[in-house]
Design an enzyme around this catalytic site. Structure first.
Site, mmCIF file in Angstrom:
data_model
loop_
_atom_site.group_PDB
_atom_site.id
_atom_site.type_symbol
_atom_site.label_atom_id
_atom_site.label_comp_id
_atom_site.label_asym_id
_atom_site.label_seq_id
_atom_site.Cartn_x
_atom_site.Cartn_y
_atom_site.Cartn_z
ATOM 1 N N GLU A 51 -10.692 6.848 4.209
ATOM 2 C CA GLU A 51 -9.703 6.227 5.102
ATOM 3 C C GLU A 51 -9.827 6.737 6.529
ATOM 4 O OE1 GLU A 51 -6.542 6.040 1.407
ATOM 5 O OE2 GLU A 51 -5.851 5.388 3.365
ATOM 6 N N ASP A 99 0.852 -1.179 0.000
ATOM 7 C CA ASP A 99 0.000 0.000 0.000
ATOM 8 C C ASP A 99 0.895 1.238 0.000
ATOM 9 O OD1 ASP A 99 -3.214 0.538 1.613
ATOM 10 O OD2 ASP A 99 -2.123 1.753 0.171
HETATM 11 C C1 GLC Z 1 -4.385 4.295 -0.116
HETATM 12 C C2 GLC Z 1 -5.256 3.126 0.270
HETATM 13 C C3 GLC Z 1 -5.341 2.034 -0.768
HETATM 14 C C4 GLC Z 1 -5.185 2.624 -2.152
HETATM 15 C C5 GLC Z 1 -3.800 3.217 -2.264
HETATM 16 C C6 GLC Z 1 -3.556 3.896 -3.627
HETATM 17 O O1 GLC Z 1 -3.668 4.757 0.989
HETATM 18 O O2 GLC Z 1 -4.999 2.504 1.522
HETATM 19 O O3 GLC Z 1 -6.595 1.370 -0.599
HETATM 20 O O4 GLC Z 1 -5.354 1.618 -3.142
HETATM 21 O O5 GLC Z 1 -3.511 4.150 -1.229
HETATM 22 O O6 GLC Z 1 -4.404 5.003 -3.766
#
Ligand code: GLC
Length: 660
Positions: free
Chosen positions: A536, A334
């Site tokens: 988030e 991530d």
């Molecule tokens: C974010 C998220 C993830 C996402 C990634 C790219 O922090 O946790 O779900 O796919 O970054 O945007």
């Protein structure tokens, strides 16, 4: 600080500053091939390797032989570049070529300017052209979070967030939405999405509750697999096939409130306290279903479990994922999550996460720092060449299975499907199926759309595309306002109803009076209230309460109508205060997206209410997140609850004895 101190990235093999011995060492690991002479009339898109008729470029050859042939030709730098995923704002196409970068992404809201399909295609095409211009012409993968449609793209269809799809419980519908999302995403040249979320949230205070399908692992498994099938389609090599990325492996929905160490977050990226038996019973099954459905990439979770950060947990990312689940694709980290594995020790974090099982690192910005750490670790033997070959082999395997070597550039003929009426109709259907009727009064619904009575409408969410779409829409956090094309509930009501609709965002109807100035009372009023967009951990909520503004809206309109319907725009269950005791009907619309007409379809009876709660509806904030022995423990409405338009329970779940 890395053990090796500040080191410059070696750059292309042979071009280096300092550490010449390292270049010698690395070049000893490199395998080089004789340069192929490319005939002058060869199209620029055909690289030297293709002209040489190399086996890895032979679409008839078995995938594993193509991978082995290509790996055998790659230098170490070319291999390390394939393990690197960089955000488009931090790298140019020329740097993608220079550093052999294998993947680029748009983070939430990472749109080109202007935010148009053509500009997206040009942006993605430029990175791909650069990748194809390299010595071996390995195509890059471009990824986005297309989690409820191609939601970064203005005027794409915005489908209901997964919480609403969970309320439909309809795998065929979800698969169709995945297919439509894939077409609109692939139309802009993008063949990889970081979805679906397969979290099984147990505490709805989590700001990502709405990204998941529900609290029941069976429902999440059913709909997650459907989304994977829809996104990838029948044939992974098709131009309209988009690689799905079930996320976030594993246990992100089981974290405990107050355990997050990420700035300002309470539960997001926290610690999953579930014992292994619970993890295996509740959080793993959706991944088994998704892999069975053909998913070939998976994103690791920011959260922690018994062995610390999942990103550094070899038991979960290798023994469980590869051993128990036999996952054959690649694992992507991530956003900057590797950095969290050993805070303050980036080198150690890179080593531990790669050795745990991360194959492709979403850096996402400081790619030279990452490549220096990764190259240094291989040079020191902290990461073996074999591990590098394993990770790169997995990535190449997927790229080959996606047909990227044969068809790397965006198709020309899909652009007109973006925002199509067919996709909007599908989204409208999904919105209608997702609406959950929690409470109603005899004869109230459906409202008579042919009535010419005055209907009062209130609420800041009644006429706002941004609010009804929620987070991950045009921008990472989403926002209120006219952020993209769509139909608000107010617009849909006005179009569908013969009533004289009097709308006030704040429920102030002082001018709604008789000729002598006494207040008028309308037969029916609708208040559309709920959550403002978030994403988030910024959505972690310790109260789940309506805002004071919304409570006031309900109070004001209550006094001006005979019967009041409240429509909730929300990513999760909310605590219903005493203002709801005197409300005649409660409709949960979740986060419907661009096609608000679907809510008017169920209010007006064009569609019957059929949605059922994907999450337990808690009675108070104190009962959130607790383990329930009985579905009604601390609940106003149990998971699975929902009423038909005429107020009958849709199945054997009834409101808990404390329900309104
Ligand atoms: C974010 C998220 C993830 C996402 C990634 C790219 O922090 O946790 O779900 O796919 O970054 O945007």
């Amino acid at each position: 600080m890395s053990r090796f101190g500040p080191r410059r990235y070696l750059g292309r093999s042979g071009v280096v500053s300092g550490a010449t011995a390292v270049v010698v060492l690395l070049s000893a690991c490199n395998t080089t091939t004789a340069t192929t002479v490319v005939p002058a009339n060869t199209p620029s898109s055909v690289s030297a390797a293709a002209v040489a008729g190399d086996r890895y470029l032979d679409p008839q050859a078995p995938v594993d032989e193509r991978v082995a042939d290509l790996l055998g030709r790659m230098s170490l730098d070319e291999k390390l570049g394939q393990m690197t995923l960089v955000e488009k704002g931090s790298i140019s196409p020329d740097q993608v070529a220079e550093y052999h970068i294998g993947a680029v992404l748009s983070g939430g809201g990472g749109s080109p300017r202007p935010n148009t399909p053509l500009a997206w295609r040009e942006m993605v095409g430029a990175y791909q052209t650069a990748a194809l211009s390299t010595r071996l012409g390995i195509p890059m993968l471009y990824g986005v979070d297309a989690i409820h449609g191609h939601n970064n793209l203005r005027d794409a269809v915005i489908f209901p967030h997964n919480v609403g799809l969970g309320a439909t419980g309809d795998p065929e519908l979800v698969e169709a939405i995945g297919r439509a999302t894939a077409i609109e995403t692939a139309a802009t040249g993008i063949r990889w999405t970081y979805s679906p979320v397969l979290a099984v949230p147990q505490d709805v205070r989590w700001g990502r509750t709405y990204e998941a399908f529900g609290e029941d692992p069976e429902l999440v498994s059913l709909l997650g697999a459907a989304m994977v099938r829809g996104l990838q389609g029948e044939n992974l090599t098709a131009d309209t096939s988009v690689l799905a990325t079930p996320k976030h492996f594993v246990g992100d929905g089981g974290t405990a409130w107050g355990t997050s160490t990420s700035a300002g977050y309470q539960i997001d990226q926290g610690v999953t306290l579930a014992p292994e038996t619970d993890l295996r019973a509740n959080h793993l099954p959706p991944y088994e279903a998704a892999f069975e459905a053909g998913a070939l990439s998976v994103m690791a979770s920011y959260s922690s479990w018994e062995n610390g950060k999942v990103h550094g947990d070899r038991f979960l990312l290798t023994e469980v994922l590869r051993g128990d689940l036999s996952f054959g694709g690649f694992v992507v980290s991530d956003w900057a999550a590797v950095d969290q594995v050993l805070p303050g020790d980036y080198y150690g974090s890179v080593v531990q996460s790669i050795n745990a099982g991360i194959d492709l690192v979403m850096v996402p910005s400081e790619f030279e720092l990452f490549l220096t750490a990764l190259g240094g670790a291989v040079e020191q033997g902290d990461i073996t060449q074999a591990r590098v070959d394993e990770a790169v082999g997995r990535i190449l395997d997927v790229k080959i299975r996606m047909g990227l070597f044969e068809s790397p550039m965006p198709p020309e003929d899909l652009i007109n499907q973006i925002g199509s009426s067919e996709h909007r109709e599908l989204a409208r259907q999904a919105v209608a199926e997702s609406a959950v009727l929690l409470k109603t009064s005899p004869g109230l619904l459906p409202i008579d759309k042919d009535s010419t009575d005055t209907l009062l409408l209130a609420g800041t969410a009644a006429n706002d595309i941004g609010i009804q779409s929620g987070g991950w829409t045009i921008s990472w956090q989403g926002s209120s306002g006219e952020i993209t094309e769509g139909t608000t509930i107010y617009e849909a009501l006005t179009a569908a109803s013969g009533a004289d609709i009097v709308f006030d965002r704040f429920g102030r109807f002082d001018s709604f009076t008789t000729l002598d100035g006494s207040p008028l009372v309308a037969p029916i009023g609708i208040a559309v209230v709920g959550e403002r967009p978030y994403a988030e951990g910024r959505g972690d909520s310790g109260s789940l309460a309506l805002s004071e503004t919304d409570v006031e809206v309900i109070r004001r309109i209550r006094s001006r109508v005979d019967q009041l319907i409240v429509v909730l725009i929300t990513g999760r269950p909310l605590i219903l205060g005493e203002e709801f005791a005197d409300v005649d009907a409660i409709v949960v619309a979740w986060l419907p997206g661009s096609e608000g007409t679907g809510i008017v379809d169920v209010l007006s009876g064009l569609q019957a209410f059929g949605g059922r709660l994907p999450y337990t509806w808690p009675k108070s904030i104190d009962s959130v997140g607790s383990i329930r022995s009985d579905p009604c423990d601390g609940a106003t409405y149990p998971v699975g609850y929902g009423l038909s338009t005429d107020g009958l329970a849709l199945d054997d779940t009834n409101a808990c004895e404390v329900g309104q």
